[in-house]
Design a protein around this motif. Structure first.
Motif, PDB file in Angstrom:
ATOM      1  N   CYS A 166       0.810  -1.220   0.000  1.00 24.59           N
ATOM      2  CA  CYS A 166       0.000   0.000   0.000  1.00 24.59           C
ATOM      3  C   CYS A 166       0.841   1.267   0.000  1.00 24.59           C
ATOM      4  CB  CYS A 166      -0.981   0.011   1.173  1.00 24.59           C
ATOM      5  SG  CYS A 166      -2.086  -1.405   1.201  1.00 24.59           S
ATOM      6  N   VAL A 167       1.951   1.244  -0.721  1.00 25.57           N
ATOM      7  CA  VAL A 167       2.793   2.428  -0.840  1.00 25.57           C
ATOM      8  C   VAL A 167       1.985   3.502  -1.566  1.00 25.57           C
ATOM      9  CG1 VAL A 167       4.881   3.369  -1.915  1.00 25.57           C
ATOM     10  CG2 VAL A 167       4.933   1.119  -0.809  1.00 25.57           C
ATOM     11  N   PRO A 168       1.927   4.724  -1.024  1.00 26.28           N
ATOM     12  CA  PRO A 168       1.146   5.781  -1.675  1.00 26.28           C
ATOM     13  C   PRO A 168       1.578   5.992  -3.129  1.00 26.28           C
ATOM     14  CG  PRO A 168       1.859   6.472   0.503  1.00 26.28           C
ATOM     15  CD  PRO A 168       2.558   5.179   0.218  1.00 26.28           C
ATOM     16  N   GLY A 169       0.594   6.009  -4.013  1.00 26.28           N
ATOM     17  CA  GLY A 169       0.842   6.252  -5.425  1.00 26.28           C
ATOM     18  C   GLY A 169       1.112   5.016  -6.256  1.00 26.28           C
ATOM     19  N   ALA A 170       1.397   3.882  -5.630  1.00 31.09           N
ATOM     20  CA  ALA A 170       1.750   2.677  -6.383  1.00 31.09           C
ATOM     21  C   ALA A 170       0.572   2.172  -7.212  1.00 31.09           C
ATOM     22  CB  ALA A 170       2.252   1.592  -5.435  1.00 31.09           C
ATOM     23  N   ILE A 171      -0.595   2.068  -6.600  1.00 28.01           N
ATOM     24  CA  ILE A 171      -1.739   1.542  -7.348  1.00 28.01           C
ATOM     25  C   ILE A 171      -2.198   2.548  -8.403  1.00 28.01           C
ATOM     26  CG2 ILE A 171      -3.564   2.292  -5.764  1.00 28.01           C
ATOM     27  CD1 ILE A 171      -3.382  -1.005  -7.788  1.00 28.01           C
ATOM     28  N   GLU A 172      -2.102   3.820  -8.093  1.00 28.09           N
ATOM     29  CA  GLU A 172      -2.488   4.831  -9.079  1.00 28.09           C
ATOM     30  C   GLU A 172      -1.605   4.752 -10.325  1.00 28.09           C
ATOM     31  OE1 GLU A 172      -4.015   6.426  -5.163  1.00 28.09           O
ATOM     32  OE2 GLU A 172      -2.196   5.420  -5.819  1.00 28.09           O
ATOM     33  N   LYS A 173      -0.324   4.538 -10.123  1.00 30.10           N
ATOM     34  CA  LYS A 173       0.604   4.401 -11.254  1.00 30.10           C
ATOM     35  C   LYS A 173       0.190   3.210 -12.116  1.00 30.10           C
ATOM     36  CE  LYS A 173       5.308   3.164 -12.430  1.00 30.10           C
ATOM     37  NZ  LYS A 173       6.488   2.478 -11.952  1.00 30.10           N
ATOM     38  N   PHE A 174      -0.094   2.076 -11.464  1.00 32.70           N
ATOM     39  CA  PHE A 174      -0.520   0.887 -12.211  1.00 32.70           C
ATOM     40  C   PHE A 174      -1.833   1.137 -12.939  1.00 32.70           C
ATOM     41  CE2 PHE A 174      -3.428  -2.762 -12.099  1.00 32.70           C
ATOM     42  CZ  PHE A 174      -2.840  -3.537 -13.083  1.00 32.70           C
ATOM     43  N   LEU A 175      -2.809   1.715 -12.240  1.00 31.73           N
ATOM     44  CA  LEU A 175      -4.122   1.935 -12.841  1.00 31.73           C
ATOM     45  C   LEU A 175      -4.044   2.884 -14.027  1.00 31.73           C
ATOM     46  CD1 LEU A 175      -6.353   2.164  -9.642  1.00 31.73           C
ATOM     47  CD2 LEU A 175      -6.236   0.269 -11.282  1.00 31.73           C
ATOM     48  N   LEU A 176      -3.220   3.914 -13.919  1.00 37.82           N
ATOM     49  CA  LEU A 176      -3.051   4.835 -15.043  1.00 37.82           C
ATOM     50  C   LEU A 176      -2.447   4.113 -16.241  1.00 37.82           C
ATOM     51  CD1 LEU A 176      -3.337   7.704 -16.107  1.00 37.82           C
ATOM     52  CD2 LEU A 176      -1.055   8.183 -15.206  1.00 37.82           C
ATOM     53  N   SER A 177      -1.439   3.299 -15.998  1.00 36.68           N
ATOM     54  CA  SER A 177      -0.820   2.515 -17.069  1.00 36.68           C
ATOM     55  C   SER A 177      -1.841   1.562 -17.694  1.00 36.68           C
ATOM     56  CB  SER A 177       0.365   1.730 -16.509  1.00 36.68           C
ATOM     57  OG  SER A 177       0.861   0.833 -17.458  1.00 36.68           O
ATOM     58  N   LEU A 178      -2.632   0.921 -16.848  1.00 39.57           N
ATOM     59  CA  LEU A 178      -3.646  -0.013 -17.340  1.00 39.57           C
ATOM     60  C   LEU A 178      -4.703   0.715 -18.164  1.00 39.57           C
ATOM     61  CD1 LEU A 178      -4.705  -2.926 -17.324  1.00 39.57           C
ATOM     62  CD2 LEU A 178      -5.988  -2.334 -15.268  1.00 39.57           C
ATOM     63  N   LYS A 179      -5.136   1.861 -17.690  1.00 47.33           N
ATOM     64  CA  LYS A 179      -6.141   2.644 -18.417  1.00 47.33           C
ATOM     65  C   LYS A 179      -5.625   3.008 -19.812  1.00 47.33           C
ATOM     66  CE  LYS A 179      -8.783   6.919 -18.157  1.00 47.33           C
ATOM     67  NZ  LYS A 179      -8.957   8.184 -17.475  1.00 47.33           N
ATOM     68  N   ILE A 180      -4.376   3.405 -19.890  1.00 47.07           N
ATOM     69  CA  ILE A 180      -3.773   3.759 -21.177  1.00 47.07           C
ATOM     70  C   ILE A 180      -3.709   2.535 -22.083  1.00 47.07           C
ATOM     71  CG2 ILE A 180      -1.604   4.476 -22.270  1.00 47.07           C
ATOM     72  CD1 ILE A 180      -1.230   6.321 -19.748  1.00 47.07           C
ATOM     73  N   ARG A 181      -3.296   1.391 -21.538  1.00 51.31           N
ATOM     74  CA  ARG A 181      -3.202   0.155 -22.333  1.00 51.31           C
ATOM     75  C   ARG A 181      -4.573  -0.250 -22.878  1.00 51.31           C
ATOM     76  NH1 ARG A 181       1.452   1.068 -21.682  1.00 51.31           N
ATOM     77  NH2 ARG A 181       3.136  -0.280 -21.043  1.00 51.31           N
ATOM     78  N   ILE A 182      -5.596  -0.151 -22.038  1.00 51.09           N
ATOM     79  CA  ILE A 182      -6.949  -0.523 -22.458  1.00 51.09           C
ATOM     80  C   ILE A 182      -7.443   0.419 -23.547  1.00 51.09           C
ATOM     81  CG2 ILE A 182      -9.355  -0.631 -21.694  1.00 51.09           C
ATOM     82  CD1 ILE A 182      -8.272  -1.751 -19.017  1.00 51.09           C
ATOM     83  N   ALA A 183      -7.219   1.716 -23.371  1.00 49.98           N
ATOM     84  CA  ALA A 183      -7.633   2.687 -24.385  1.00 49.98           C
ATOM     85  C   ALA A 183      -6.909   2.435 -25.704  1.00 49.98           C
ATOM     86  CB  ALA A 183      -7.360   4.103 -23.897  1.00 49.98           C
ATOM     87  N   ARG A 184      -5.621   2.134 -25.633  1.00 52.39           N
ATOM     88  CA  ARG A 184      -4.842   1.849 -26.837  1.00 52.39           C
ATOM     89  C   ARG A 184      -5.372   0.589 -27.533  1.00 52.39           C
ATOM     90  NH1 ARG A 184       1.021   1.570 -25.312  1.00 52.39           N
ATOM     91  NH2 ARG A 184       0.650   3.765 -24.915  1.00 52.39           N
TER      92      ARG A 184
END
Length: 154
Positions: free
Chosen positions: A104-122
């Protein structure tokens, strides 16, 4: 930099507007548990698997991701998701990133989710630009059956 420093740097790179857009995107997807604290809610990998399954239903088998409290089971769930799914969609995580999410390091899941969102959109954009697959013609009908000797047709 250490894991914690790097992850905090990543979260600080996202402004409030980007974070709100990310959280809104997650809220649009039906998940099995309510979201209260995003870092803790995604730490065991279950909601991440559900989120990926929403866009790639054939890639994720949810029975492989039991809810977990122990660090060992959380790591196992994320390792499974990473090997079986994330690599296939070019969103694989490093061991350090997985550990940061599980801790639960702050920002870790947000970084992953942003990357995932970009991959899905692509992926969706690529799929939309590909020509539609031409349907296969129906198979020919089976040959007509002739009555065999010794049978009677009444």
């Amino acid at each position: 930099p250490t894991i914690n420093t790097r992850m905090v740097q990543m979260s600080s790179e996202l402004d409030d507007g980007q974070l709100q857009a990310l959280y809104s995107w997650v809220d649009e997807i039906p998940l099995s548990r309510p979201k209260r604290n995003i870092a803790r809610d995604f730490a065991d990998g279950v909601l991440a698997a559900e989120l990926v399954r929403h866009s790639f239903p054939r890639l994720v088998e949810l029975h492989n991701y039991p809810a977990a409290n122990s660090m060992q089971q959380k790591l196992y769930n994320w390792d499974t998701l990473n090997v079986r799914v994330l690599r296939k969609i070019d969103a694989a995580l490093t061991r350090a990133e997985i550990e940061a999410i599980c801790q639960c390091v702050p920002g870790a899941i947000e970084k992953f989710l942003l990357s995932l969102k970009i991959r899905i959109a692509r992926y969706k954009a690529e799929k939309a630009t590909q020509p539609a697959a031409t349907p296969r013609p129906p198979p020919p009908p089976p040959p007509a059956r002739r009555p065999t000797s010794g049978t009677t047709n009444a």
